[in-house]
Design a protein around this motif. Structure first.
Motif, PDB file in Angstrom:
ATOM      1  N   VAL A 133       0.846  -1.193   0.000  1.00 48.67           N
ATOM      2  CA  VAL A 133       0.000   0.000   0.000  1.00 48.67           C
ATOM      3  C   VAL A 133       0.883   1.245   0.000  1.00 48.67           C
ATOM      4  O   VAL A 133       2.067   1.182   0.358  1.00 48.67           O
ATOM      5  CB  VAL A 133      -0.928   0.010   1.240  1.00 48.67           C
ATOM      6  N   PRO A 134       0.355   2.391  -0.415  1.00 48.90           N
ATOM      7  CA  PRO A 134       1.131   3.632  -0.374  1.00 48.90           C
ATOM      8  C   PRO A 134       1.520   3.988   1.062  1.00 48.90           C
ATOM      9  O   PRO A 134       0.873   3.556   2.025  1.00 48.90           O
ATOM     10  CB  PRO A 134       0.165   4.668  -0.957  1.00 48.90           C
TER      11      PRO A 134
ATOM     12  N   ASP B  36       1.083   6.583   2.750  1.00 52.43           N
ATOM     13  CA  ASP B  36       0.071   7.362   3.471  1.00 52.43           C
ATOM     14  C   ASP B  36      -1.272   6.631   3.554  1.00 52.43           C
ATOM     15  O   ASP B  36      -2.306   7.255   3.826  1.00 52.43           O
ATOM     16  CB  ASP B  36      -0.129   8.717   2.792  1.00 52.43           C
ATOM     17  N   ALA B  37      -1.273   5.325   3.342  1.00 52.51           N
ATOM     18  CA  ALA B  37      -2.528   4.561   3.378  1.00 52.51           C
ATOM     19  C   ALA B  37      -3.089   4.539   4.797  1.00 52.51           C
ATOM     20  O   ALA B  37      -2.344   4.434   5.779  1.00 52.51           O
ATOM     21  CB  ALA B  37      -2.290   3.129   2.893  1.00 52.51           C
ATOM     22  N   PRO B  38      -4.403   4.620   4.963  1.00 57.89           N
ATOM     23  CA  PRO B  38      -5.010   4.586   6.302  1.00 57.89           C
ATOM     24  C   PRO B  38      -4.891   3.188   6.914  1.00 57.89           C
ATOM     25  O   PRO B  38      -4.770   2.183   6.207  1.00 57.89           O
ATOM     26  CB  PRO B  38      -6.473   4.953   6.028  1.00 57.89           C
TER      27      PRO B  38
ATOM     28  N   ASP C 244      -7.120   1.289   8.183  1.00 55.16           N
ATOM     29  CA  ASP C 244      -8.183   0.379   7.772  1.00 55.16           C
ATOM     30  C   ASP C 244      -7.838  -0.339   6.468  1.00 55.16           C
ATOM     31  O   ASP C 244      -8.148  -1.523   6.288  1.00 55.16           O
ATOM     32  CB  ASP C 244      -9.495   1.151   7.598  1.00 55.16           C
ATOM     33  N   GLU C 245      -7.196   0.375   5.556  1.00 54.49           N
ATOM     34  CA  GLU C 245      -6.810  -0.237   4.280  1.00 54.49           C
ATOM     35  C   GLU C 245      -5.734  -1.306   4.496  1.00 54.49           C
ATOM     36  O   GLU C 245      -5.750  -2.362   3.863  1.00 54.49           O
ATOM     37  CB  GLU C 245      -6.310   0.839   3.310  1.00 54.49           C
ATOM     38  N   ILE C 246      -4.815  -1.029   5.413  1.00 56.07           N
ATOM     39  CA  ILE C 246      -3.773  -2.011   5.728  1.00 56.07           C
ATOM     40  C   ILE C 246      -4.394  -3.264   6.344  1.00 56.07           C
ATOM     41  O   ILE C 246      -4.038  -4.396   5.982  1.00 56.07           O
ATOM     42  CB  ILE C 246      -2.721  -1.399   6.664  1.00 56.07           C
TER      43      ILE C 246
ATOM     44  N   LEU D 139      -6.260  -5.303   3.596  1.00 53.82           N
ATOM     45  CA  LEU D 139      -5.352  -6.038   2.724  1.00 53.82           C
ATOM     46  C   LEU D 139      -4.654  -7.166   3.482  1.00 53.82           C
ATOM     47  O   LEU D 139      -4.398  -8.238   2.916  1.00 53.82           O
ATOM     48  CB  LEU D 139      -4.323  -5.075   2.129  1.00 53.82           C
TER      49      LEU D 139
END
Length: 316
Positions: A50-51, A53-55, A57-59, A62
């Motif tokens: 992930v980028p 600066d990913a939040p 929740d996204e981590i 995934l």
């Protein structure tokens, strides 16, 4: 009927091939296992996908999607199952099965590697032969000394020098590779410089050992023509040991050309591996490592068989 004893058997036994293949499979398992634990040792691999600066929740999403929240033994078993069955997660960048993407790049890497290896074997063989048989002192020392000195120069530096001289100033070849024959010359020469020193030294040593053998002195005493003595008795009996070194060098045809492919932008699996790491494409990284490891095993197996046919003593 008289039976031919093992030393004169011309065929390589299935037991020999099976043993080499089993050793290769262990090497493949070790390579992919090392990559698995190396990626997990850095923390949650999902963070690499992930980028920055990913939040959170996204981590977490995934992490659960890729199964990185499972116990490590379960992850490892699932990982080995994916390797054996060839069912890998979709590539993060390309959005599809990463296996065809990696396999598509292998022919370009093989073409570059085989060309570089062929040049290296020819030049290294000539240098080794001249160093072992030359009557002049400088001929027996200077070429091998130059080859040994080149070995200490980093591959990327040799590539940059070749680009500056032959591509930028002379304009004989393109600066960046496009996959055609003209753009293969400079990267193939760069790879060849990495092969030449080891092949030259081993071939020279093998020649010197054979030249001191009893059967060579006997052949000379019988008055055999020089070309027959050299090719049939000296060179032929020196190839077995040299082919083993060629096999070790041939293992870099895929993975070892990463630096060269990066310098010249050659569209092979080495360049793809670098791009996969830079793009944090975890599935594609795994597939590239697997393809390189399998290629290493297969290439070395072929060379081992050829060496055993040429020199039966190597089978033991």
């Amino acid at each position: 009927m008289d039976r031919c004893p093992p030393p004169c058997a011309g065929a390589v036994s299935w037991r020999y091939i099976g043993g080499r293949l089993a050793t290769g499979l262990v090497a493949v398992w070790g390579a992919v296992t090392l990559v698995f634990f190396a990626l997990n040792a850095t923390g949650n691999p999902a963070i690499l996908l992930v980028p920055p600066d990913a939040p959170p929740d996204e981590i977490l999403r995934l992490t659960h999607l890729m199964g990185f929240d499972r116990p490590l033994p379960v992850q490892y078993w699932h990982f080995l199952t994916s390797v054996v069955t060839g069912t890998f997660p979709d590539s993060i960048r390309y959005g599809g099965d990463p296996l065809p993407i990696a396999l598509e790049k292998i022919p370009a890497s093989l073409a570059l590697g085989l060309t570089g290896l062929l040049i290296g074997v020819l030049l290294g063989g000539v240098i080794g032969y001249v160093s072992a048989t030359a009557r002049s002192g400088w001929l027996s020392r200077v070429p091998l000394g130059i080859a040994t000195g080149i070995e200490s120069v980093p591959t990327f530096f040799i590539g940059i020098v070749l680009i500056i001289v032959f591509a930028v100033r002379l304009g004989w070849f393109p600066v960046t590779s496009t996959g055609d024959a003209a753009s293969m010359v400079l990267p193939a020469l760069t790879l060849a410089f990495a092969f030449i020193p080891a092949i030259a030294r081993v071939f020279r040593t093998a020649l010197l050992d054979v030249l001191q053998a009893e059967h060579i002195r006997t052949a000379r005493a019988k008055g055999l023509p020089r070309h027959v003595l050299v090719w049939r008795h000296v060179v032929a009996n020196s190839l077995g040991t040299t082919l083993n070194v060629v096999g070790i060098q041939a293992g870099v045809l895929l993975g070892g050309a990463v630096v060269t492919e990066s310098v010249f932008g050659w569209p092979g699996i080495g360049q793809l591996s670098i791009n996969a790491v830079q793009n944090r494409d975890y599935p594609l990284v795994i597939v590239c490592v697997l393809a390189i490891a399998v290629g290493f095993v297969l290439i070395n197996l072929v060379v081992d068989i050829v060496a055993a046919v040429v020199e039966p003593r190597l089978r033991s």
